[in-house]
Design a protein around this motif. Structure first.
Motif: not given
Length: 126
Positions: A67-85, A14-19
Motif C-alpha cells: 500500500f502507498t499513502i499520498s496526499r495532494d494538499n492543493a486538492k484537499n485529498t488523500m489517497y491510498l493505493q492498494m496493490n497485491v490485495q 492480487g488486484g489493486s484499488l485506489r481509495l
C-alpha cells in the motif's frame, strides 16, 4: 470538517484499488491524515498515515510494501493505493484527520485523530 472516503469495491486477490478521501471545512494541509480499517468481527486498526507536509509516511506491517499513502494538499485529498490485495484486506476503510501535523509515536491510535470519514467497503474475493 467533513471527510468523504470513496473508491471501495470488489477486487480479486492480487488486484489493486485506489481509495480517495476528500476533505472540506478547514485547512487540509495543517493536519496529518490516516487510513484505518475494520474487518467484520475485529477492532479498527491503523493502516497508513501521512504527515501534513507529506514528508513522513507510516504503514502497518501488514500492508508495508503493498500500500502507498499520498496526499495532494492543493486538492484537499488523500489517497491510498492498494496493490497485491489479499482476502485479509477485506474491511471498511476509514480516513481520519489527526489532531496535529505530525506522524509521531501516537499515530497508530484512533484517539490521535479528530475527525473521521464515513468509511468505504473493500472486498477482496474471487
Amino acid at each position: 470538517v467533513q471527510l468523504q472516503a470513496s473508491g471501495g469495491g470488489l477486487v480479486q486477490p492480487g488486484g489493486s484499488l485506489r481509495l480517495s478521501c476528500a476533505a472540506s471545512g478547514r485547512t487540509f494541509s495543517s493536519n496529518a491524515m490516516g487510513w484505518f480499517r475494520q474487518a467484520p468481527g475485529k477492532e479498527r486498526e491503523f493502516v497508513a498515515g501521512i504527515s501534513a507536509s507529506g514528508s513522513t509516511r507510516r504503514y502497518a506491517d501488514s500492508v508495508r510494501g503493498r500500500f502507498t499513502i499520498s496526499r495532494d494538499n492543493a486538492k484537499n485529498t488523500m489517497y491510498l493505493q492498494m496493490n497485491v490485495q489479499t482476502p485479509e484486506d477485506t474491511a471498511v476503510y476509514y480516513c481520519a484527520s489527526k489532531w496535529d501535523p505530525y506522524m509521531d509515536s501516537d499515530y497508530q491510535r484512533a484517539s490521535a485523530y479528530e475527525y473521521w470519514g464515513q468509511g468505504t467497503l473493500v472486498t477482496v474475493s474471487s
